[in-house]
Design a protein around this motif. Structure first.
Motif, PDB file in Angstrom:
ATOM      1  N   ASP A 112       0.819  -1.217   0.000  1.00  0.00           N
ATOM      2  CA  ASP A 112       0.000   0.000   0.000  1.00  0.00           C
ATOM      3  C   ASP A 112       0.854   1.270   0.000  1.00  0.00           C
ATOM      4  OD1 ASP A 112      -2.491   1.118  -0.228  1.00  0.00           O
ATOM      5  OD2 ASP A 112      -2.800   1.336   1.927  1.00  0.00           O
ATOM      6  N   ILE A 113       1.952   1.232  -0.751  1.00  0.00           N
ATOM      7  CA  ILE A 113       2.777   2.422  -0.954  1.00  0.00           C
ATOM      8  C   ILE A 113       2.240   3.150  -2.182  1.00  0.00           C
ATOM      9  CG2 ILE A 113       5.087   3.279  -1.543  1.00  0.00           C
ATOM     10  CD1 ILE A 113       6.232   0.831  -0.088  1.00  0.00           C
ATOM     11  N   PRO A 114       1.905   4.425  -2.085  1.00  0.00           N
ATOM     12  CA  PRO A 114       1.353   5.149  -3.238  1.00  0.00           C
ATOM     13  C   PRO A 114       2.309   5.133  -4.433  1.00  0.00           C
ATOM     14  CG  PRO A 114       1.099   6.426  -1.218  1.00  0.00           C
ATOM     15  CD  PRO A 114       1.987   5.269  -0.882  1.00  0.00           C
ATOM     16  N   ILE A 115       1.763   4.833  -5.608  1.00  0.00           N
ATOM     17  CA  ILE A 115       2.541   4.831  -6.848  1.00  0.00           C
ATOM     18  C   ILE A 115       2.051   5.993  -7.703  1.00  0.00           C
ATOM     19  CG2 ILE A 115       3.265   3.465  -8.842  1.00  0.00           C
ATOM     20  CD1 ILE A 115       2.202   0.989  -7.262  1.00  0.00           C
ATOM     21  N   VAL A 116       2.962   6.884  -8.067  1.00  0.00           N
ATOM     22  CA  VAL A 116       2.582   8.080  -8.822  1.00  0.00           C
ATOM     23  C   VAL A 116       3.449   8.199 -10.073  1.00  0.00           C
ATOM     24  CG1 VAL A 116       1.741   9.357  -6.817  1.00  0.00           C
ATOM     25  CG2 VAL A 116       4.164   9.480  -7.422  1.00  0.00           C
ATOM     26  N   ASP A 117       2.950   8.965 -11.045  1.00  0.00           N
ATOM     27  CA  ASP A 117       3.763   9.196 -12.236  1.00  0.00           C
ATOM     28  C   ASP A 117       4.568  10.486 -12.077  1.00  0.00           C
ATOM     29  OD1 ASP A 117       2.130  11.396 -12.938  1.00  0.00           O
ATOM     30  OD2 ASP A 117       0.759  10.108 -14.050  1.00  0.00           O
ATOM     31  N   LEU A 118       5.350  10.814 -13.088  1.00  0.00           N
ATOM     32  CA  LEU A 118       6.267  11.951 -12.998  1.00  0.00           C
ATOM     33  C   LEU A 118       5.560  13.294 -12.877  1.00  0.00           C
ATOM     34  CD1 LEU A 118       9.030  10.857 -15.516  1.00  0.00           C
ATOM     35  CD2 LEU A 118       9.348  11.359 -13.094  1.00  0.00           C
ATOM     36  N   ARG A 119       4.297  13.344 -13.263  1.00  0.00           N
ATOM     37  CA  ARG A 119       3.562  14.608 -13.137  1.00  0.00           C
ATOM     38  C   ARG A 119       3.429  15.034 -11.678  1.00  0.00           C
ATOM     39  NH1 ARG A 119      -1.958  13.798 -15.192  1.00  0.00           N
ATOM     40  NH2 ARG A 119      -1.627  11.744 -14.249  1.00  0.00           N
ATOM     41  N   TRP A 120       3.438  14.052 -10.782  1.00  0.00           N
ATOM     42  CA  TRP A 120       3.374  14.372  -9.348  1.00  0.00           C
ATOM     43  C   TRP A 120       4.582  15.206  -8.946  1.00  0.00           C
ATOM     44  CZ3 TRP A 120       6.829  12.864  -5.470  1.00  0.00           C
ATOM     45  CH2 TRP A 120       6.429  13.156  -4.163  1.00  0.00           C
ATOM     46  N   LEU A 121       5.764  14.795  -9.391  1.00  0.00           N
ATOM     47  CA  LEU A 121       6.986  15.534  -9.077  1.00  0.00           C
ATOM     48  C   LEU A 121       6.968  16.909  -9.741  1.00  0.00           C
ATOM     49  CD1 LEU A 121       9.776  15.649  -7.788  1.00  0.00           C
ATOM     50  CD2 LEU A 121      10.684  14.424  -9.775  1.00  0.00           C
ATOM     51  N   ASP A 122       6.512  16.969 -10.983  1.00  0.00           N
ATOM     52  CA  ASP A 122       6.415  18.252 -11.688  1.00  0.00           C
ATOM     53  C   ASP A 122       5.526  19.227 -10.917  1.00  0.00           C
ATOM     54  OD1 ASP A 122       7.961  17.166 -13.705  1.00  0.00           O
ATOM     55  OD2 ASP A 122       6.236  16.620 -14.954  1.00  0.00           O
ATOM     56  N   THR A 123       4.418  18.713 -10.392  1.00  0.00           N
ATOM     57  CA  THR A 123       3.469  19.565  -9.671  1.00  0.00           C
ATOM     58  C   THR A 123       4.052  20.045  -8.346  1.00  0.00           C
ATOM     59  OG1 THR A 123       1.625  18.369 -10.689  1.00  0.00           O
ATOM     60  CG2 THR A 123       1.124  19.690  -8.739  1.00  0.00           C
ATOM     61  N   CYS A 124       4.784  19.167  -7.663  1.00  0.00           N
ATOM     62  CA  CYS A 124       5.445  19.575  -6.415  1.00  0.00           C
ATOM     63  C   CYS A 124       6.388  20.750  -6.676  1.00  0.00           C
ATOM     64  CB  CYS A 124       6.228  18.404  -5.820  1.00  0.00           C
ATOM     65  SG  CYS A 124       5.223  17.077  -5.133  1.00  0.00           S
ATOM     66  N   GLU A 125       7.127  20.670  -7.768  1.00  0.00           N
ATOM     67  CA  GLU A 125       8.067  21.739  -8.104  1.00  0.00           C
ATOM     68  C   GLU A 125       7.332  23.020  -8.493  1.00  0.00           C
ATOM     69  OE1 GLU A 125      11.932  19.383  -9.892  1.00  0.00           O
ATOM     70  OE2 GLU A 125      10.174  19.608 -11.188  1.00  0.00           O
ATOM     71  N   LYS A 126       6.273  22.867  -9.253  1.00  0.00           N
ATOM     72  CA  LYS A 126       5.546  24.033  -9.755  1.00  0.00           C
ATOM     73  C   LYS A 126       4.816  24.779  -8.645  1.00  0.00           C
ATOM     74  CE  LYS A 126       2.113  25.352 -13.250  1.00  0.00           C
ATOM     75  NZ  LYS A 126       1.219  24.845 -14.332  1.00  0.00           N
ATOM     76  N   THR A 127       4.171  24.036  -7.753  1.00  0.00           N
ATOM     77  CA  THR A 127       3.363  24.658  -6.698  1.00  0.00           C
ATOM     78  C   THR A 127       4.155  24.928  -5.426  1.00  0.00           C
ATOM     79  OG1 THR A 127       2.651  22.499  -5.836  1.00  0.00           O
ATOM     80  CG2 THR A 127       1.299  23.511  -7.572  1.00  0.00           C
TER      81      THR A 127
END
Length: 341
Positions: free
Chosen positions: A166-181
């Protein structure tokens, strides 16, 4: 030493006067150090996070206190700072601007990656560390908080275990959004799930139920003495890309059973140690010749046997879940079963 006629000791002892400081996400030793500094600077340390709290020293963006401070209007007056702020104030003997000590967007996160080339992984590591996260080369069940995967069809051993743990799996857009916001991005918007095979709505519902069960049922030792074979329903033979195989793996692991590899079917003596063969409920029935490739002593059952046994926390009788070898099936179903001969 004095500054404007006031000794450093006296100046420091007044810096945090009227401040109420709470901490979150810190280890015991680091928490003790920070709390001692706060008290020596005249501040009040509180284990309670409430309307009286003026500052929250946060070591992770995952804590409930951090999330409340950032999103709940009731804590709007509370200032959130990084763990560096108290020490910096002490060193400078000044009440430094908290705005210069903001908590980084991924502070406290431990992130692993999968399905990416080495160059991309190195780039992601640098980006994560800049955001305050810790990059992990391995998927550790006890420490990793996120798994980043490519945006294609999720696959691989890390993906399988992340689902199981149950470890969350995310795509690269998650990292992009962290940087942007400059803030931790919500997981659900970028979460990757186990791929659903085919377009058959019945099959999708079955796979959804299996995946949910693999996550939600309690761990027990009901399959401790079982050796279970699950044929790959993927024509490519890549088990980790097969959602049915992945879901069954999760269920078997929850019951401490043993998932045996496909290669064992080529060893007549070894394959006779298999106690159960699990097939999808919709791949019914099979031609008798296909059963020749399966161990003759094993119970051939639907995946419902795994699911219902775990729900009952007891290894149920196989009788209601047995698959008959006497019926017929379409060539497409037989091909999808992909049982080695």
């Amino acid at each position: 030493m004095q500054l404007n006629g006031v000794s450093l000791a006296t100046r420091r002892s007044r810096l945090f006067k009227r401040l109420v400081v709470t901490t979150t996400g810190l280890g015991r030793r680091e928490r003790d150090v920070i709390e001692e500094l706060v008290q020596r600077m005249g501040g009040e340390v509180s284990s309670q996070f409430d309307a009286k709290t003026t500052h929250l020293v946060a070591a992770t963006v995952l804590s409930a206190k951090y999330k409340a401070a950032m999103n709940d209007e009731a804590f709007r007056a509370c200032t959130v700072v990084s763990t560096c702020w108290p020490q910096a104030c002490w060193d400078k003997a000044l009440l430094l601007d908290p705005a210069k000590f903001k908590v980084k967007p991924c502070c406290g996160l431990v992130v692993a990656v999968t399905n990416l080339d080495p160059t991309t992984k190195q780039n992601i590591q640098k980006r994560l560390e800049k955001l305050g996260a810790i990059y992990s080369k391995v998927l550790d069940q006890n420490t990793v908080t996120h798994l980043i995967s490519s945006g294609g069809t999720p696959s691989g051993e890390k993906f399988v275990h992340a689902l199981e743990w149950d470890i969350p799996i995310v795509d690269l857009r998650w990292l992009d959004t962290c940087e942007k916001t400059k803030a931790p991005a919500p997981i659900d918007e970028f979460r990757l799930e186990a791929p659903i095979g085919g377009t058959d709505p019945i099959l999708r519902r079955q796979l959804d139920a299996l995946e949910y069960a693999a996550r939600s049922v309690k761990t027990c030792s009901i399959f401790l003495d079982t050796r279970i074979y699950v044929p790959s329903t993927s024509i490519s033979g890549d088990q980790f890309k097969n959602p049915f195989w992945v879901a069954c793996l999760g269920l078997i692991n929850k019951g401490f059973g043993t998932m045996v590899p496909a290669q064992i079917l080529h060893d007549v003596s070894a394959r006779d140690t298999i106690t159960h063969v699990v097939l999808p409920p919709d791949i019914l029935p099979l031609q008798p010749i296909e059963f020749d490739s399966l161990p003759r002593t094993a119970h051939i059952v639907t995946s419902d046997w795994l699911l219902e046994s775990l729900k009952a926390q007891s290894k149920l009788s196989v009788e209601p879940f047995l698959i008959s070898a006497s019926s017929s099936s379409s060539s497409k179903r037989r091909r999808l079963l992909h049982v080695p001969s």
